[in-house]
Design an enzyme around this catalytic site. Structure first.
Site, short mmCIF file in Angstrom:
data_model
loop_
_atom_site.label_atom_id
_atom_site.label_comp_id
_atom_site.label_asym_id
_atom_site.label_seq_id
_atom_site.Cartn_x
_atom_site.Cartn_y
_atom_site.Cartn_z
N TYR B 101 0.69 -1.73 0.45
CA TYR B 101 0.21 -0.50 0.01
C TYR B 101 1.11 1.47 0.26
O TYR B 101 1.74 0.93 1.06
CB TYR B 101 -0.81 -0.24 0.98
CG TYR B 101 -2.31 0.70 1.19
CD1 TYR B 101 -3.21 1.17 0.63
CD2 TYR B 101 -0.98 2.19 2.10
CE1 TYR B 101 -3.86 2.86 0.41
CE2 TYR B 101 -1.51 3.90 2.07
CZ TYR B 101 -3.45 4.13 1.78
OH TYR B 101 -4.48 5.16 1.72
N GLU B 189 -3.92 7.73 -3.66
CA GLU B 189 -3.52 6.78 -3.24
C GLU B 189 -2.88 4.82 -4.28
O GLU B 189 -4.25 5.07 -5.40
CB GLU B 189 -4.69 6.43 -2.31
CG GLU B 189 -4.73 4.85 -1.35
CD GLU B 189 -6.15 4.96 -0.84
OE1 GLU B 189 -5.82 4.58 -0.06
OE2 GLU B 189 -6.85 3.66 -1.45
#
Lengths: 287, 378
Positions: B101, B189
């Protein structure tokens, strides 16, 4: 005196020649605020408000000429970040920025720079501050409030008026009222103002108006339980607000599991704050 | 404002972040053609602005162009959490060795951007934060300086990234930072950033949120707005300069100021009603704006009563009253209306409304109770 400003505070207004700038500067003069100058690049040398207030090309020139220690900013949003930086470099002690809609990344940079200079900021996206009977810097309606011993700090403009009005109905007044603004990144926050009220001999009790979004109320609760001796009455707006939606104010949004009203109310209650169900209950809770 | 996956990845790619060479299809036929050109296995991904597409069946891995066409047909007909799927992204399927991530968002409390990385990628980062908080590495970025090289090294070391990937990771972090900064994002993101079986880093999913306050200086991004994100009434309100959020209750609200508008919803609920909307007419609203607001409220057929709560500061009570009267001339309605005016020019406003057959109230509590009663009487 009030915690941040009193009748001796000398104010320059950045953006004084605009419609809003003129209108609110006029109201401030009527209230007794020392509006000693205005700033509008390109209009230096003019006078406004019946020839009472001189206009300067820059904040630096205005401060040098008038000895102003505070700047109020009411400029279009594209000019607001620059206006705050200019005021900080010109040497004022306090900046009150009313302008709404400033991009968040700009605010992070501005706040970092102001901190490095040791300049205080109220706002942006706020109604300003009011020391009843002495000065108002911003647009909190002065006739809604009388001088008194209650400090008011709020993230919302209209809820501030609502509270001051309710207090006035029962003869209660405010020592200083500060609208800290509805943006996620701003200047002085609850904790800063609560500390000032705690130290202020003219403030006996405090009203704190919060709303959903972020964790400033939780942090304030922690501060209150550790450091405050004066009673605090609170209100949190947004219990009926759905998650994930921005409720008007840029900062009023429940994100994931963070920022909900119930958590804030629980934190404040645990810190000994009495939390009202609606603003009109506040005067009774202060008695 | 939310950006779709394909728009986010396109922006990331402009800043040097490696992304799959996929394309958007609006029809099953297009999907099949894209899959054929890509060759081999592909993944068909619904483009909707909600999380949990995978769980809802909006993401499918298929082996042939024909299967891609069939999958697209199925997905393009879907509704995911109330949002229709109008586009699918066809990306080449990637052999994944592991998932990372990587994201940048704003830390409100720290008043700084924060870059977040985790070796536990591919799942909702909030879940990881709740269950394995030690697996999340956070690095604050000084907003005046921007992302520094040591910030990136701290992240790489923190997630125990193999040193062979450090150079590629550095390029991706720099690119993501530039994308975040130059797009006025509040979130940029990559989840997951995968290490492929060929030992390369690749951003196979992307998401961006753009600061609504900065849209005015991001004209290219403004064009990417997906109208499905808001209801038609919300779009109409935004164009009239009103902040309106539709809810599912029965009492319509018109209020000045965001805080007071929230408090009005809260008090309606406190007295047993349900608000139909959040509506802030803003400071200094004129009659025209008030009329537009009332029209929007009354379009909602669930509305059984309307509550006006106006505390005049810059907003003037008489202007609001004129707006209400003007709107009522053009809209035929028998929905009961409760009005509470206080502050600037409230008396003048009340006088204007005296003949308009409206229920008046002095206080917020009284107004809310009367509105709840009026709605229940219908």
């Amino acid at each position: 005196m009030g915690i941040l400003a009193d009748k001796n505070t000398r104010v320059v207004v950045q953006g004084i020649t605009g419609n809003e700038g003129l209108f609110h500067s006029q109201r401030m003069l009527e209230y007794g605020t020392q509006v000693v100058g205005g700033v509008r690049p390109g209009k230096g040398g003019e006078w406004v408000l019946d020839g009472k207030v001189p206009v300067f090309d820059s904040v630096k020139v205005a401060v040098d000429a008038t000895g102003a220690d505070c700047s109020m900013i009411i400029v279009p949003l594209a000019a607001a970040a620059d206006a705050m930086l200019e005021a900080a470099d010109a040497g004022v002690r306090l900046i009150v920025c009313l302008t709404e809609g400033i991009p968040l990344q700009d605010m992070m940079r501005v706040r970092a720079y102001l901190d490095s200079k040791g300049v205080l900021l109220i706002g942006p996206n706020c109604p300003g501050l009011l020391t009843p009977g002495q000065t108002k810097i911003g647009f909190i309606p002065g006739d809604n409030a009388i001088p008194g011993n209650i400090g008011v700090v709020s993230r919302s403009g209209t809820l501030t008026y609502e509270v001051l009005y309710a207090l006035k109905q029962v003869g209660m007044g405010s020592s200083t009222t500060v609208g800290i603004g509805g943006d996620p990144v701003k200047g002085l926050n609850f904790i800063d103002i609560l500390q000032m009220f705690e130290e202020d001999p003219l403030t006996d009790k405090v009203v704190m108006i919060g709303e959903i979004g972020g964790s400033d109320e939780e942090k304030a609760a922690e501060y209150i339980s550790k450091h405050m001796t004066k009673p605090v009455v609170g209100f949190i707006a947004g219990r009926a607000a759905p998650p994930g939606k921005r409720m008007g104010h840029a900062g009023a949004i429940v994100e994931g599991s963070a920022g909900g009203a119930e958590d804030k109310i629980a934190a404040l209650t645990k810190a000994g704050v009495r939390v009202a169900d609606y603003p009109e209950q506040i005067p009774d809770m202060l008695k | 404002m939310k950006l779709h996956e394909f728009d986010s990845k396109k922006i990331f790619a402009q800043y040097g972040v490696p992304v799959p060479k996929g394309k958007i299809a609006k029809t099953p036929k297009e999907a099949g053609e894209i899959a054929k050109k890509l060759g081999g296995a592909v993944v068909v991904k619904a483009q909707v602005l909600v999380g949990g597409r995978g769980k809802a069946g909006g993401v499918k891995v298929v082996k042939t162009a024909k299967q891609a066409q069939d999958a697209a047909k199925q997905i393009l007909g879907m509704d995911i959490k109330g949002l229709p799927v109008r586009k699918v992204l066809i990306d080449p399927a990637i052999g994944i060795a592991s998932e990372i991530y990587l994201g940048i968002t704003n830390d409100r409390a720290a008043r700084q951007p924060v870059m977040i990385a985790s070796a536990a990628g591919g799942v909702d980062i909030e879940e990881v934060a709740a269950t394995n908080p030690e697996k999340i590495i956070r690095v604050h970025v000084n907003p005046l300086l921007g992302l520094q090289d040591y910030n990136i090294r701290d992240l790489a070391v923190g997630i125990e990234l193999d040193r062979n990937h450090w150079a590629a990771f550095h390029t991706i972090c720099k690119g993501l930072w530039e994308a975040y900064k130059n797009s006025d994002a509040t979130l940029a993101e990559i989840n997951p950033l995968v290490i492929t079986k060929d030992n390369e880093l690749l951003a196979i999913d992307g998401k961006m949120l753009i600061d609504d306050n900065a849209i005015f200086r991001q004209p290219k991004l403004a064009k990417l707005r997906d109208m499905d994100e808001e209801t038609p009434a919300e779009t109409q309100a935004r164009k009239s300069g009103l902040t309106y959020i539709q809810l599912d209750g029965e009492i319509g609200c018109m209020v000045n100021g965001a805080g007071l508008a929230m408090a009005t919803m809260d008090i309606i609920k406190l007295f047993g009603g349900e608000p139909a909307n959040f509506l802030d007419i803003g400071g200094g609203a004129n009659a025209e704006k008030v009329a537009a607001a009332l029209r929007i409220i009354l379009q909602d057929k669930n509305v059984k009563a309307v509550l006006f709560n106006i505390f005049g500061g810059i907003t003037r009570g008489d202007e609001v009253a004129k707006g209400i009267l003007a709107a009522l001339k053009t809209i035929k309605t028998d929905v009961p209306m409760v009005v509470r005016l206080a502050g600037t020019n409230a008396a003048e406003g009340r006088a204007l409304l005296a003949d308009a057959n409206m229920i008046t109230a002095e206080t917020l509590a009284e107004a809310a109770q009367k509105a709840v009663q009026a709605a229940k009487g219908r």
